[in-house]
Design an enzyme around this catalytic site. Structure first.
Site, PDB file in Angstrom:
ATOM      1  N   HIS A 159      11.857 -10.423  95.748  1.00  0.00           N
ATOM      2  CA  HIS A 159      12.632  -9.210  96.060  1.00  0.00           C
ATOM      3  C   HIS A 159      13.527  -9.433  97.282  1.00  0.00           C
ATOM      4  O   HIS A 159      14.656  -8.927  97.326  1.00  0.00           O
ATOM      5  CB  HIS A 159      11.702  -8.027  96.372  1.00  0.00           C
ATOM      6  CG  HIS A 159      11.212  -7.278  95.169  1.00  0.00           C
ATOM      7  ND1 HIS A 159      12.055  -6.633  94.299  1.00  0.00           N
ATOM      8  CD2 HIS A 159       9.964  -7.024  94.714  1.00  0.00           C
ATOM      9  CE1 HIS A 159      11.335  -6.026  93.354  1.00  0.00           C
ATOM     10  NE2 HIS A 159      10.059  -6.254  93.581  1.00  0.00           N
ATOM     11  N   HIS A 170       6.144 -12.531  94.019  1.00  0.00           N
ATOM     12  CA  HIS A 170       6.926 -11.410  93.459  1.00  0.00           C
ATOM     13  C   HIS A 170       7.676 -10.689  94.586  1.00  0.00           C
ATOM     14  O   HIS A 170       8.864 -10.372  94.450  1.00  0.00           O
ATOM     15  CB  HIS A 170       5.962 -10.469  92.725  1.00  0.00           C
ATOM     16  CG  HIS A 170       6.551  -9.209  92.185  1.00  0.00           C
ATOM     17  ND1 HIS A 170       6.617  -8.921  90.832  1.00  0.00           N
ATOM     18  CD2 HIS A 170       7.078  -8.119  92.808  1.00  0.00           C
ATOM     19  CE1 HIS A 170       7.177  -7.731  90.666  1.00  0.00           C
ATOM     20  NE2 HIS A 170       7.465  -7.209  91.856  1.00  0.00           N
ATOM     21  N   GLU A 171       7.002 -10.466  95.722  1.00  0.00           N
ATOM     22  CA  GLU A 171       7.636  -9.749  96.849  1.00  0.00           C
ATOM     23  C   GLU A 171       8.680 -10.630  97.535  1.00  0.00           C
ATOM     24  O   GLU A 171       9.750 -10.141  97.917  1.00  0.00           O
ATOM     25  CB  GLU A 171       6.579  -9.298  97.866  1.00  0.00           C
ATOM     26  CG  GLU A 171       5.471  -8.396  97.305  1.00  0.00           C
ATOM     27  CD  GLU A 171       5.966  -7.237  96.491  1.00  0.00           C
ATOM     28  OE1 GLU A 171       7.122  -6.810  96.656  1.00  0.00           O
ATOM     29  OE2 GLU A 171       5.201  -6.739  95.638  1.00  0.00           O
ATOM     30  N   GLY A 182       2.115  -3.942  95.907  1.00  0.00           N
ATOM     31  CA  GLY A 182       3.042  -4.606  96.817  1.00  0.00           C
ATOM     32  C   GLY A 182       4.325  -3.802  96.877  1.00  0.00           C
ATOM     33  O   GLY A 182       4.614  -3.026  95.956  1.00  0.00           O
ATOM     34  N   GLN A 220      13.238  -2.398  97.956  1.00  0.00           N
ATOM     35  CA  GLN A 220      12.826  -1.387  96.971  1.00  0.00           C
ATOM     36  C   GLN A 220      12.910   0.042  97.517  1.00  0.00           C
ATOM     37  O   GLN A 220      12.845   0.989  96.757  1.00  0.00           O
ATOM     38  CB  GLN A 220      11.393  -1.661  96.488  1.00  0.00           C
ATOM     39  CG  GLN A 220      11.266  -2.977  95.732  1.00  0.00           C
ATOM     40  CD  GLN A 220       9.863  -3.185  95.218  1.00  0.00           C
ATOM     41  OE1 GLN A 220       9.011  -3.710  95.922  1.00  0.00           O
ATOM     42  NE2 GLN A 220       9.591  -2.730  93.999  1.00  0.00           N
ATOM     43  N   CYS A 278       6.679  -3.918  87.992  1.00  0.00           N
ATOM     44  CA  CYS A 278       7.411  -3.726  89.239  1.00  0.00           C
ATOM     45  C   CYS A 278       7.789  -2.255  89.360  1.00  0.00           C
ATOM     46  O   CYS A 278       8.259  -1.653  88.393  1.00  0.00           O
ATOM     47  CB  CYS A 278       8.672  -4.590  89.235  1.00  0.00           C
ATOM     48  SG  CYS A 278       9.648  -4.439  90.742  1.00  0.00           S
ATOM     49  N   LEU A 279       7.585  -1.707  90.551  1.00  0.00           N
ATOM     50  CA  LEU A 279       7.911  -0.293  90.766  1.00  0.00           C
ATOM     51  C   LEU A 279       9.411  -0.041  90.595  1.00  0.00           C
ATOM     52  O   LEU A 279       9.811   1.089  90.320  1.00  0.00           O
ATOM     53  CB  LEU A 279       7.452   0.148  92.164  1.00  0.00           C
ATOM     54  CG  LEU A 279       5.933   0.108  92.381  1.00  0.00           C
ATOM     55  CD1 LEU A 279       5.602   0.342  93.844  1.00  0.00           C
ATOM     56  CD2 LEU A 279       5.240   1.147  91.495  1.00  0.00           C
TER      57      LEU A 279
HETATM   58  O1  GNR Z   1       2.296  -2.832  91.640  1.00  0.00           O
HETATM   59  C1  GNR Z   1       2.666  -3.965  91.304  1.00  0.00           C
HETATM   60  N1  GNR Z   1       1.871  -4.711  90.472  1.00  0.00           N
HETATM   61  C2  GNR Z   1       2.102  -6.053  90.203  1.00  0.00           C
HETATM   62  C3  GNR Z   1       1.395  -6.632  89.160  1.00  0.00           C
HETATM   63  C4  GNR Z   1       1.564  -7.968  88.857  1.00  0.00           C
HETATM   64  C5  GNR Z   1       2.434  -8.738  89.605  1.00  0.00           C
HETATM   65  C6  GNR Z   1       3.154  -8.166  90.634  1.00  0.00           C
HETATM   66  C7  GNR Z   1       2.992  -6.842  90.949  1.00  0.00           C
HETATM   67  S1  GNR Z   1       3.874  -6.136  92.279  1.00  0.00           S
HETATM   68  C8  GNR Z   1       3.976  -4.475  91.748  1.00  0.00           C
HETATM   69  C9  GNR Z   1       4.618  -3.602  92.816  1.00  0.00           C
HETATM   70  C10 GNR Z   1       6.037  -4.054  93.068  1.00  0.00           C
HETATM   71  O2  GNR Z   1       6.977  -3.769  92.373  1.00  0.00           O
HETATM   72  N2  GNR Z   1       6.237  -4.839  94.098  1.00  0.00           N
HETATM   73  O3  GNR Z   1       7.460  -5.314  94.359  1.00  0.00           O
HETATM   74 NI    NI Z   2       8.443  -5.463  92.442  1.00  0.00          NI
END
Ligand code: GNR
Ligand code: NI
Length: 173
Positions: A140, A136-137, A46, A51, A94-95
């Site tokens: 953000h 999660h997104e 995601g 980001q 999270c990246l």
């Molecule tokens: O790559 C991602 N893996 C992930 C694993 C578990 C819960 C959420 C994520 S999202 C993350 C990529 C990211 O930072 N998206 O904002």
């Molecule tokens: Ni993230």
């Protein structure tokens, strides 16, 4: 398509509430395509526009397991319509918080509406990993990181390490 640099914490753009796009036009489609390429290369499942330093409500997701099974989802102005009472715990990463992972509790299932890549309004109800990544997104887009769901002790430990790494990287230049 273009691969864009990913912003890592701590950075003010990751704390900002992102603004809605007026519509999914050619500019937003280009942004979605660039974000998807950036996400695949990272690699991640995601990516939200903050980001890549852009404070707009645009997200791409692909939880497909391999290059042969790509199932990209493009979401603009996503809104959560419903969440389940039942929760789920996932180990999240999270990246923008590189090399740190922690268990986060969130609703197990969600219903969301959004504009897709063709500017059509779409509603989906889902659970499991996709429901977790959607939440999660969306976080953000409101300036929230997964570490904000942890205790302040754990969060501050991670933020201090990330800040130290940034300072070392800057000094190396
Ligand atoms: O790559 C991602 N893996 C992930 C694993 C578990 C819960 C959420 C994520 S999202 C993350 C990529 C990211 O930072 N998206 O904002
Ligand atoms: Ni993230």
């Amino acid at each position: 398509m273009t691969v864009l640099p990913i912003v890592t914490a701590p950075d003010p753009v990751l704390k900002k509430k992102a603004v809605k796009v007026a519509a999914v036009d050619d500019r937003v489609r280009q942004l979605m395509d660039d974000m998807l390429e950036t996400m695949y290369l990272a690699p991640g499942i995601g990516l939200a526009a903050p980001q890549i330093g852009l404070s707009e409500r645009v997200v791409v997701i692909d939880i497909g397991r391999s290059e042969e099974n790509r199932q990209p989802l493009y979401l603009a102005n996503p809104e959560i319509l419903w969440v389940s009472d039942e929760d789920n715990i996932y180990e999240e990463g999270c990246l923008s918080v590189p090399e740190h992972y922690a268990e986060v509790t969130r609703p197990k299932a969600v219903k969301v509406s959004f504009l897709d890549r063709d500017n059509n309004t779409v509603e989906i109800e889902t659970d499991g990993l996709l429901a977790t990544v959607i939440q999660h997104e969306l976080d953000h887009l409101d300036g929230v990181l997964f570490i904000d769901h942890l205790t302040s002790l754990k969060r501050n430990m991670i933020l201090r390490k990330l800040l130290k790494q940034k300072k070392e990287a800057a000094a190396d230049k």
